[in-house]
Design a protein around this motif. Sequence first.
Motif, PDB file in Angstrom:
ATOM      1  N   GLU A 141       0.846  -1.181   0.000  1.00  0.00           N
ATOM      2  CA  GLU A 141       0.000   0.000   0.000  1.00  0.00           C
ATOM      3  C   GLU A 141       0.892   1.245   0.000  1.00  0.00           C
ATOM      4  OE1 GLU A 141      -3.179  -0.055  -0.353  1.00  0.00           O
ATOM      5  OE2 GLU A 141      -3.463  -2.239  -0.099  1.00  0.00           O
ATOM      6  N   GLN A 142       0.364   2.310  -0.533  1.00  0.00           N
ATOM      7  CA  GLN A 142       1.114   3.559  -0.556  1.00  0.00           C
ATOM      8  C   GLN A 142       1.373   4.032   0.880  1.00  0.00           C
ATOM      9  OE1 GLN A 142      -0.769   6.574  -2.895  1.00  0.00           O
ATOM     10  NE2 GLN A 142       0.871   8.094  -2.565  1.00  0.00           N
ATOM     11  N   GLY A 143       2.626   4.359   1.172  1.00  0.00           N
ATOM     12  CA  GLY A 143       3.020   4.805   2.504  1.00  0.00           C
ATOM     13  C   GLY A 143       3.676   3.724   3.348  1.00  0.00           C
ATOM     14  N   ASP A 144       3.730   2.500   2.850  1.00  0.00           N
ATOM     15  CA  ASP A 144       4.394   1.422   3.605  1.00  0.00           C
ATOM     16  C   ASP A 144       5.911   1.609   3.575  1.00  0.00           C
ATOM     17  OD1 ASP A 144       1.951   0.288   4.103  1.00  0.00           O
ATOM     18  OD2 ASP A 144       2.122  -1.239   2.516  1.00  0.00           O
ATOM     19  N   PRO A 145       6.601   1.286   4.666  1.00  0.00           N
ATOM     20  CA  PRO A 145       8.077   1.310   4.624  1.00  0.00           C
ATOM     21  C   PRO A 145       8.589   0.321   3.589  1.00  0.00           C
ATOM     22  CG  PRO A 145       7.292   1.189   6.883  1.00  0.00           C
ATOM     23  CD  PRO A 145       6.091   0.956   6.006  1.00  0.00           C
ATOM     24  N   PHE A 146       9.646   0.738   2.930  1.00  0.00           N
ATOM     25  CA  PHE A 146      10.199  -0.111   1.875  1.00  0.00           C
ATOM     26  C   PHE A 146      10.906  -1.311   2.513  1.00  0.00           C
ATOM     27  CE2 PHE A 146      13.852  -1.234  -0.848  1.00  0.00           C
ATOM     28  CZ  PHE A 146      13.157  -1.681  -1.955  1.00  0.00           C
ATOM     29  N   VAL A 204       9.637  12.355   3.932  1.00  0.00           N
ATOM     30  CA  VAL A 204       9.842  10.998   4.502  1.00  0.00           C
ATOM     31  C   VAL A 204      11.125  10.994   5.306  1.00  0.00           C
ATOM     32  CG1 VAL A 204       8.549   9.878   2.654  1.00  0.00           C
ATOM     33  CG2 VAL A 204      11.019  10.214   2.428  1.00  0.00           C
ATOM     34  N   ASP A 205      11.141  10.135   6.347  1.00  0.00           N
ATOM     35  CA  ASP A 205      12.331   9.976   7.191  1.00  0.00           C
ATOM     36  C   ASP A 205      13.081   8.687   6.876  1.00  0.00           C
ATOM     37  OD1 ASP A 205      11.639  12.339   8.458  1.00  0.00           O
ATOM     38  OD2 ASP A 205      10.481  11.277  10.021  1.00  0.00           O
ATOM     39  N   GLU A 206      12.502   7.842   6.070  1.00  0.00           N
ATOM     40  CA  GLU A 206      13.096   6.558   5.708  1.00  0.00           C
ATOM     41  C   GLU A 206      12.606   6.188   4.328  1.00  0.00           C
ATOM     42  OE1 GLU A 206      11.785   3.541   8.404  1.00  0.00           O
ATOM     43  OE2 GLU A 206       9.658   3.966   8.049  1.00  0.00           O
ATOM     44  N   PRO A 207      13.209   5.213   3.685  1.00  0.00           N
ATOM     45  CA  PRO A 207      12.697   4.805   2.371  1.00  0.00           C
ATOM     46  C   PRO A 207      11.248   4.348   2.475  1.00  0.00           C
ATOM     47  CG  PRO A 207      14.891   3.954   2.694  1.00  0.00           C
ATOM     48  CD  PRO A 207      14.466   4.538   4.013  1.00  0.00           C
ATOM     49  N   THR A 208      10.429   4.950   1.627  1.00  0.00           N
ATOM     50  CA  THR A 208       8.988   4.703   1.735  1.00  0.00           C
ATOM     51  C   THR A 208       8.414   4.464   0.352  1.00  0.00           C
ATOM     52  OG1 THR A 208       8.903   6.201   3.636  1.00  0.00           O
ATOM     53  CG2 THR A 208       6.819   5.625   2.613  1.00  0.00           C
ATOM     54  N   CYS A 209       7.419   3.601   0.288  1.00  0.00           N
ATOM     55  CA  CYS A 209       6.720   3.311  -0.962  1.00  0.00           C
ATOM     56  C   CYS A 209       5.729   4.465  -1.211  1.00  0.00           C
ATOM     57  CB  CYS A 209       5.973   1.984  -0.879  1.00  0.00           C
ATOM     58  SG  CYS A 209       7.046   0.562  -0.617  1.00  0.00           S
ATOM     59  N   VAL A 210       5.992   5.247  -2.245  1.00  0.00           N
ATOM     60  CA  VAL A 210       5.120   6.383  -2.543  1.00  0.00           C
ATOM     61  C   VAL A 210       4.136   6.061  -3.657  1.00  0.00           C
ATOM     62  CG1 VAL A 210       6.783   8.099  -1.721  1.00  0.00           C
ATOM     63  CG2 VAL A 210       6.875   7.333  -4.106  1.00  0.00           C
ATOM     64  N   GLN A 211       4.371   4.979  -4.364  1.00  0.00           N
ATOM     65  CA  GLN A 211       3.450   4.582  -5.427  1.00  0.00           C
ATOM     66  C   GLN A 211       3.515   3.063  -5.595  1.00  0.00           C
ATOM     67  OE1 GLN A 211       4.267   6.343  -9.258  1.00  0.00           O
ATOM     68  NE2 GLN A 211       2.423   5.447 -10.218  1.00  0.00           N
ATOM     69  N   LEU A 218       5.431  -4.285  -6.896  1.00  0.00           N
ATOM     70  CA  LEU A 218       6.185  -3.305  -7.675  1.00  0.00           C
ATOM     71  C   LEU A 218       5.823  -1.905  -7.142  1.00  0.00           C
ATOM     72  CD1 LEU A 218       5.774  -4.657 -11.328  1.00  0.00           C
ATOM     73  CD2 LEU A 218       7.720  -4.920  -9.772  1.00  0.00           C
ATOM     74  N   VAL A 219       6.878  -1.169  -6.706  1.00  0.00           N
ATOM     75  CA  VAL A 219       6.620   0.131  -6.059  1.00  0.00           C
ATOM     76  C   VAL A 219       7.666   1.138  -6.525  1.00  0.00           C
ATOM     77  CG1 VAL A 219       5.570  -0.946  -4.022  1.00  0.00           C
ATOM     78  CG2 VAL A 219       8.037  -0.500  -4.071  1.00  0.00           C
ATOM     79  N   ALA A 220       7.306   2.406  -6.301  1.00  0.00           N
ATOM     80  CA  ALA A 220       8.236   3.526  -6.452  1.00  0.00           C
ATOM     81  C   ALA A 220       8.619   3.980  -5.054  1.00  0.00           C
ATOM     82  CB  ALA A 220       7.596   4.666  -7.244  1.00  0.00           C
ATOM     83  N   VAL A 221       9.958   4.173  -4.826  1.00  0.00           N
ATOM     84  CA  VAL A 221      10.477   4.444  -3.494  1.00  0.00           C
ATOM     85  C   VAL A 221      10.979   5.889  -3.424  1.00  0.00           C
ATOM     86  CG1 VAL A 221      12.119   3.745  -1.725  1.00  0.00           C
ATOM     87  CG2 VAL A 221      11.103   2.040  -3.257  1.00  0.00           C
ATOM     88  N   ALA A 222      10.653   6.545  -2.325  1.00  0.00           N
ATOM     89  CA  ALA A 222      11.130   7.890  -2.047  1.00  0.00           C
ATOM     90  C   ALA A 222      12.102   7.817  -0.889  1.00  0.00           C
ATOM     91  CB  ALA A 222       9.976   8.837  -1.718  1.00  0.00           C
ATOM     92  N   ASP A 223      13.345   8.322  -1.112  1.00  0.00           N
ATOM     93  CA  ASP A 223      14.359   8.336  -0.056  1.00  0.00           C
ATOM     94  C   ASP A 223      14.375   9.731   0.606  1.00  0.00           C
ATOM     95  OD1 ASP A 223      15.104   5.742  -0.643  1.00  0.00           O
ATOM     96  OD2 ASP A 223      16.465   6.414  -2.248  1.00  0.00           O
ATOM     97  N   PRO A 224      14.724   9.795   1.891  1.00  0.00           N
ATOM     98  CA  PRO A 224      14.796  11.122   2.539  1.00  0.00           C
ATOM     99  C   PRO A 224      15.955  11.933   1.970  1.00  0.00           C
ATOM    100  CG  PRO A 224      15.585   9.417   4.013  1.00  0.00           C
ATOM    101  CD  PRO A 224      15.030   8.703   2.810  1.00  0.00           C
ATOM    102  N   GLU A 225      15.810  13.293   1.955  1.00  0.00           N
ATOM    103  CA  GLU A 225      16.864  14.157   1.435  1.00  0.00           C
ATOM    104  C   GLU A 225      18.038  14.259   2.425  1.00  0.00           C
ATOM    105  OE1 GLU A 225      14.986  17.854   0.573  1.00  0.00           O
ATOM    106  OE2 GLU A 225      13.951  17.078  -1.220  1.00  0.00           O
TER     107      GLU A 225
END
Length: 248
Positions: A196-201, A217-224, A241-248
């Motif tokens: 689901e969107q928002g789950d930790p990777f 995000v504070d940790e790698p997170t599934c954004v899509q 299959l997900v798209a991951v967002a890493d913290p800056e």
Amino acid sequence: MTEKPRAADPGATGSVPGGSAPAEPAAGDGPRVVIRNNRKIGKTEEAPAAADAGTDAPAEGLVEETEVVVDEIEVETVEGRVPAGPPVVDAPAQPVDGGAVAPLGAELEALRAELDERTRDLQRVSAEYANYRKRVDRDRGLVQEQATGSVLAALLPILDDLDRAREHGDLVGPFGTVAEQLTTALGKFGLTPFGEQGDPFDPTRHEAVAHQTSADVDEPTCVQVMRRGYQLGERLLRPALVAVADPE
């Protein structure tokens, strides 16, 4: 007057000096006891008178034998009067042979050792059979799970189409009802969707197809979520299959 010696009776019990062995008593006769009285005949004054009388006087120096026969001797007992016989002597008790105890003890020890060995064999066989049953049950469960997983894996593309139709709002009416019933029936076999969107990777369950950075995000997170993943019990059937967002 000199007593005339008694002539030997052929049927009497006893023996005459120089004669044959005494005759056996007749069947049914009781025991007989013979008492002999031997005395030497010498000269007496009446010997001539006996000769004159015409009697046969024994020669001087001969031995006269007199027999007194007792027909039967009876012994008084508690039960009554019974003919005398040899006394009955109880056989002495046989002493316990100490040497016979040793073989019995050795045989008992051998039987105990054999019993212990058979008991260990039985315990070993029982343990092996218990392990065999556990292994068979585990293998049977694995075979069933693999067979079920193969069938469910073949139905996953259909579930993906249903998900896309749901996103576009096409699951309405009877078609939506059938889709819900299918999802419920597959869930009874242990099929569980995840992703689901928002789950930790989680690299063990998610497959990242795109990466980006985000200050939210504070940790790698599934954004899509491009495709949901499925697992059967603890077994992973397909990663998400997900798209991951890493913290800056």
